[in-house]
Design an enzyme around this catalytic site. Structure first.
Site, PDB file in Angstrom:
ATOM      1  N   ASP A  50      -9.739   4.497  -2.914  1.00  0.00           N
ATOM      2  CA  ASP A  50      -8.565   4.886  -3.696  1.00  0.00           C
ATOM      3  C   ASP A  50      -9.032   5.506  -5.007  1.00  0.00           C
ATOM      4  O   ASP A  50     -10.232   5.634  -5.277  1.00  0.00           O
ATOM      5  CB  ASP A  50      -7.649   3.676  -3.923  1.00  0.00           C
ATOM      6  CG  ASP A  50      -7.951   2.932  -5.205  1.00  0.00           C
ATOM      7  OD1 ASP A  50      -9.153   2.714  -5.487  1.00  0.00           O
ATOM      8  OD2 ASP A  50      -7.015   2.581  -5.932  1.00  0.00           O
ATOM      9  N   CYS A  70     -17.260  -4.033 -19.629  1.00  0.00           N
ATOM     10  CA  CYS A  70     -17.526  -3.802 -18.213  1.00  0.00           C
ATOM     11  C   CYS A  70     -18.697  -4.657 -17.727  1.00  0.00           C
ATOM     12  O   CYS A  70     -19.767  -4.662 -18.348  1.00  0.00           O
ATOM     13  CB  CYS A  70     -17.829  -2.330 -17.963  1.00  0.00           C
ATOM     14  SG  CYS A  70     -18.134  -1.944 -16.224  1.00  0.00           S
ATOM     15  N   TYR A 111      -7.186   6.360   3.784  1.00  0.00           N
ATOM     16  CA  TYR A 111      -7.191   5.311   2.772  1.00  0.00           C
ATOM     17  C   TYR A 111      -6.342   4.113   3.194  1.00  0.00           C
ATOM     18  O   TYR A 111      -6.788   2.957   3.149  1.00  0.00           O
ATOM     19  CB  TYR A 111      -6.692   5.830   1.412  1.00  0.00           C
ATOM     20  CG  TYR A 111      -6.332   4.664   0.528  1.00  0.00           C
ATOM     21  CD1 TYR A 111      -7.336   3.902  -0.071  1.00  0.00           C
ATOM     22  CD2 TYR A 111      -5.016   4.235   0.395  1.00  0.00           C
ATOM     23  CE1 TYR A 111      -7.035   2.765  -0.797  1.00  0.00           C
ATOM     24  CE2 TYR A 111      -4.705   3.099  -0.330  1.00  0.00           C
ATOM     25  CZ  TYR A 111      -5.717   2.368  -0.929  1.00  0.00           C
ATOM     26  OH  TYR A 111      -5.420   1.237  -1.625  1.00  0.00           O
ATOM     27  N   CYS A 113     -15.945   0.264 -21.726  1.00  0.00           N
ATOM     28  CA  CYS A 113     -17.331   0.112 -21.289  1.00  0.00           C
ATOM     29  C   CYS A 113     -17.994  -1.153 -21.834  1.00  0.00           C
ATOM     30  O   CYS A 113     -18.810  -1.768 -21.148  1.00  0.00           O
ATOM     31  CB  CYS A 113     -18.135   1.351 -21.677  1.00  0.00           C
ATOM     32  SG  CYS A 113     -17.622   2.850 -20.793  1.00  0.00           S
ATOM     33  N   CYS A 166     -12.572   0.294 -16.001  1.00  0.00           N
ATOM     34  CA  CYS A 166     -13.134   1.644 -15.846  1.00  0.00           C
ATOM     35  C   CYS A 166     -12.009   2.650 -15.651  1.00  0.00           C
ATOM     36  O   CYS A 166     -11.943   3.377 -14.658  1.00  0.00           O
ATOM     37  CB  CYS A 166     -14.099   1.665 -14.659  1.00  0.00           C
ATOM     38  SG  CYS A 166     -15.136   3.126 -14.570  1.00  0.00           S
ATOM     39  N   CYS A 223     -24.618   1.059 -15.063  1.00  0.00           N
ATOM     40  CA  CYS A 223     -23.816   2.265 -14.844  1.00  0.00           C
ATOM     41  C   CYS A 223     -24.625   3.521 -15.181  1.00  0.00           C
ATOM     42  O   CYS A 223     -25.097   3.701 -16.302  1.00  0.00           O
ATOM     43  CB  CYS A 223     -22.559   2.215 -15.696  1.00  0.00           C
ATOM     44  SG  CYS A 223     -21.527   3.694 -15.589  1.00  0.00           S
ATOM     45  N   GLU A 266       0.819  -1.205   0.000  1.00  0.00           N
ATOM     46  CA  GLU A 266       0.000   0.000   0.000  1.00  0.00           C
ATOM     47  C   GLU A 266       0.859   1.264   0.000  1.00  0.00           C
ATOM     48  O   GLU A 266       0.538   2.242  -0.660  1.00  0.00           O
ATOM     49  CB  GLU A 266      -0.958  -0.003   1.191  1.00  0.00           C
ATOM     50  CG  GLU A 266      -2.082  -1.005   1.065  1.00  0.00           C
ATOM     51  CD  GLU A 266      -2.953  -0.773  -0.152  1.00  0.00           C
ATOM     52  OE1 GLU A 266      -3.032   0.372  -0.631  1.00  0.00           O
ATOM     53  OE2 GLU A 266      -3.540  -1.739  -0.653  1.00  0.00           O
TER      54      GLU A 266
END
Length: 354
Positions: free
Chosen positions: A202, A267, A184, A264, A257, A273, A101
């Site tokens: 994030d 997706c 985060y 798209c 995305c 969406c 991270e």
């Protein structure tokens, strides 16, 4: 990955990580009626960012059944398409997740992979890192960028040894108290390393939320109360499902995305969406400026720090002259490194890592 903040929407290289448990696609979400109410138990509250605890029915524009469908489809997609990354391995442990991270903040996975492996080979535990000099952490950080992250990770390791007996804590509040750990990162470690229920916001997750639920191409530069409320509202009640959603939505934002060229047609939530349903309207917020690097003080600092990283002994100021010109910017960059604790000026006028 800069001070610890929620990664900006402009970055396509923010954290793309997870060691979250993935429990398959059968019954991946709880029904809207069975999720936790606004007044959650103290135990649950301790593992989530203490920012907003909204009533899930407070937003009349949020279709809770559709949200469940979005989560289910995203987790099903993730079960098939997730990347095999070392910090997702069952034996990565909380320390491995934490290191990833820190490294993945504003840094792409391809650059992090070799650095991550080398780091854990040398320092497999927080205690091992804490026992070494902070300058060695800066040296090992290499060209990942934003080297203050190395100092903060070293400081966090020292705090883990001092406060938690060398074991990375699982509690959000305790994680948040570690050097360099913000909202985060604390949520990500709690979720991905320990399977806790937390809204992990994030860059990639925020973009998925903005498009799927708010109908906007990009979120604002900084996380707002409304955005966190939305993230909390769609979060599954079951901790393992919440952690799975965090990992899956993060991967969806990283691979499908995306900011510049969203795929798209590929997706899994295309039909659900809101941004797609609205005709994919263009972003209308403040200009999204990309970061410049060439010729900046940041580049100068990197060149000077490289001199120190590669030196086996303290160096004279003249050693920096071939690394960067003009002199005025070089002096300013060197002063900045010293102010940030990344370089030390010795009494004899030479310089070394901290």
């Amino acid at each position: 990955m800069p001070p610890q903040t929620t990664p900006t929407a402009a970055s396509e290289t923010g954290p793309i990580s997870s060691n979250a448990p993935e429990t398959g696609t059968n019954n991946p979400t709880q029904s809207a009626k069975k999720r936790l109410p606004a007044a959650r138990s103290a135990a649950a509250a301790a593992t989530r960012p203490p920012a907003v605890a909204p009533d899930r029915n407070a937003d009349p524009n949020l279709d809770l059944e559709a949200a469940d469908d979005v989560i289910e489809r995203t987790r099903a997609w993730f079960a098939v398409h997730r990347r095999d990354l070392p910090w997702r391995a069952s034996d990565a442990g909380a320390w491995g997740v934490m290191v990833s991270e820190f490294m993945l903040q504003q840094t792409p996975v391809s650059r992090v992979l070799p650095a991550y492996e080398a780091w854990l080979t040398r320092w497999p535990t927080p205690s091992a890192l804490a026992a070494d000099e902070p300058g060695e952490a800066v040296r090992m950080w290499g060209r990942l960028g934003y080297p203050r992250r190395a100092l903060r990770l070293h400081g966090a390791a020292a705090a883990i040894v001092e406060r938690h007996g060398g074991a990375v804590p699982a509690d959000y509040a305790e994680l948040k108290e570690l050097p360099g750990v913000g909202d985060y990162t604390a949520a990500a470690i709690a979720s991905f390393a320990f399977g806790r229920r937390a809204a992990v916001l994030d860059t990639n997750v925020r973009r998925v939320l903005a498009r799927a639920f708010s109908g906007t191409e990009f979120p604002a530069d900084a996380v707002s109360a409304a955005e966190r409320a939305l993230a909390e509202a769609v979060l599954p009640e079951a901790a393992e499902h919440a952690a799975g959603w965090a990992a899956a939505s993060m991967e969806l934002g990283a691979l499908v995305c995306t900011a510049k060229t969203p795929k798209c047609l590929a997706c899994p939530i295309n039909a659900l969406c809101r941004w797609n349903a609205l005709g994919r309207p263009a972003y209308e917020g403040p200009p999204r400026r990309g970061q410049t690097y060439a010729g900046t003080d940041r580049q100068a600092r990197g060149r000077l720090l490289a001199v120190l990283r590669h030196a086996t002994a303290p160096v004279a100021e003249s050693a920096f002259e071939s690394a960067w010109n003009p002199a005025e910017q070089r002096e300013r960059a060197l002063a900045g490194l010293i102010a940030d604790g990344l370089a030390v000026r010795l009494p004899d006028g030479r310089y070394r890592l901290p």
